[in-house]
Design a protein around this motif. Structure first.
Motif, short mmCIF file in Angstrom:
data_model
loop_
_atom_site.label_atom_id
_atom_site.label_comp_id
_atom_site.label_asym_id
_atom_site.label_seq_id
_atom_site.Cartn_x
_atom_site.Cartn_y
_atom_site.Cartn_z
N VAL A 28 36.13 -16.79 25.86
CA VAL A 28 35.57 -18.26 25.26
C VAL A 28 35.41 -18.95 26.47
CG1 VAL A 28 35.04 -20.07 23.43
CG2 VAL A 28 36.33 -17.91 22.97
N VAL A 73 34.55 -22.30 27.77
CA VAL A 73 34.72 -23.66 27.23
C VAL A 73 34.10 -24.87 28.59
CG1 VAL A 73 36.01 -25.91 26.40
CG2 VAL A 73 36.71 -23.28 25.83
N ILE A 84 40.07 -28.15 31.10
CA ILE A 84 41.11 -28.02 30.12
C ILE A 84 42.30 -28.23 30.92
CG2 ILE A 84 42.01 -26.42 28.79
CD1 ILE A 84 39.61 -24.87 28.29
N PHE A 90 48.80 -24.16 24.92
CA PHE A 90 47.93 -23.27 25.24
C PHE A 90 48.45 -21.76 25.82
CE2 PHE A 90 44.94 -26.91 26.16
CZ PHE A 90 44.13 -26.78 24.85
N TYR A 112 42.73 -17.79 29.85
CA TYR A 112 42.27 -16.20 30.64
C TYR A 112 42.96 -16.41 32.08
CZ TYR A 112 38.86 -13.49 33.24
OH TYR A 112 38.64 -12.75 34.13
N GLU A 152 37.40 -31.75 26.79
CA GLU A 152 37.30 -30.23 26.21
C GLU A 152 38.86 -29.69 25.98
OE1 GLU A 152 33.72 -29.85 25.78
OE2 GLU A 152 34.32 -31.34 27.41
N ALA A 211 39.18 -27.27 23.20
CA ALA A 211 39.88 -25.99 23.53
C ALA A 211 40.96 -25.87 22.24
CB ALA A 211 40.20 -25.77 24.79
N ILE A 246 39.90 -24.53 19.01
CA ILE A 246 39.23 -23.02 19.29
C ILE A 246 40.41 -22.11 19.33
CG2 ILE A 246 38.23 -21.33 20.57
CD1 ILE A 246 36.42 -23.50 21.77
N SER A 287 44.98 -22.35 19.92
CA SER A 287 46.25 -23.08 20.35
C SER A 287 47.29 -22.96 19.22
CB SER A 287 46.01 -24.69 20.79
OG SER A 287 45.82 -25.26 19.25
N LYS A 346 40.89 -15.63 24.61
CA LYS A 346 41.14 -16.19 26.05
C LYS A 346 40.22 -17.15 26.40
CE LYS A 346 44.63 -13.35 26.57
NZ LYS A 346 45.99 -13.62 26.21
N LEU A 347 40.71 -18.41 26.59
CA LEU A 347 40.07 -19.60 27.04
C LEU A 347 39.73 -19.49 28.49
CD1 LEU A 347 41.81 -22.14 25.01
CD2 LEU A 347 39.75 -21.19 24.28
N ASN A 362 31.24 -22.30 24.49
CA ASN A 362 31.47 -23.45 23.61
C ASN A 362 30.72 -24.61 24.61
OD1 ASN A 362 32.80 -24.96 21.07
ND2 ASN A 362 32.83 -26.23 22.96
#
Length: 206
Positions: free
Chosen positions: A13, A15, A20, A27, A32, A86, A90, A93, A95, A114-115, A154
């Motif tokens: 994903v 962001v 972030i 997190f 990622y 963000e 995040a 999305i 956490s 994975k962000l 996103n």
């Protein structure tokens, strides 16, 4: 969407926005890591145009005056959030719930999601078309020569956005054409029109 993803494939994903704060404990397990980049060696190991982008990238503009024609796009691996915007997005999305905090992400167990921080703004200021374009190209091919990009973008930009630069439109169309998803803010400010990229019929506009 997850039902179409092979079991061992992480859902990346991207962001896109102010960055972030990836070191926050909530997190852990959700950020990622680029398997083709060697951290700290000062080399663009995966040939995607960004040096040491182990956990995402930033694309910001620099210039000595206010003339945007004189600005240049500078890429780096610095993805920390200047405004918390963000980081908050995040955390919704993906956490973990932390002790004493009555909050957790939609994905609350580390695993598939994975962000990928893609920073295009400093603080909450509007960003430039060329930084947006660079970020979209990165999102489509995060792993460079391996041609793997994020699965979802996103786009909670928080500002009025106009795509006056046509190549950005081409990148979004390319992203949609390969079956990827954009989740975008309908608007965080009181304008009477839908903000882009919500205006794309293929976007999920919220």
């Amino acid at each position: 969407y997850l039902s179409f993803i092979p079991e061992k494939h992480d859902v990346l994903v991207g962001v896109m926005g102010t960055g972030i704060d990836i070191d926050l404990p909530m997190f852990d397990g959700f950020i990622y890591t680029n398997p083709y980049e060697i951290d700290g060696n000062g080399v663009d190991d995966d040939f995607n145009g960004v040096v040491d982008d182990v956990h995402g990238a930033s694309f910001l503009y620099e210039g000595e005056n206010t003339r945007r024609e004189d600005f240049v796009v500078v890429s780096s691996n610095v993805v920390e959030d200047d405004s918390d915007h963000e980081t908050r997005v995040a955390s919704i999305i993906a956490s973990k719930q932390m002790p004493g905090v009555n909050f957790r992400g939609i994905s609350d167990t580390p695993g598939k999601i994975k962000l990928v921080p893609i920073k295009v703004k400093q603080y909450t200021y509007d960003f430039w078309d060329l930084t947006h374009l660079a970020a979209m190209k990165y999102a489509i091919s995060v792993l460079g020569v391996n041609s793997v990009g994020v699965d979802i973008i996103n786009a909670s930009f928080g500002d009025k956005v106009h795509f006056s630069y046509n190549p950005i439109d081409d990148e979004y169309k390319k992203f949609f054409s390969i079956g990827k998803i954009v989740v975008a803010a309908a608007g965080n400010v009181p304008y009477s029109f839908t903000q882009e990229p919500c205006e794309y019929s293929d976007s999920i506009c919220v």
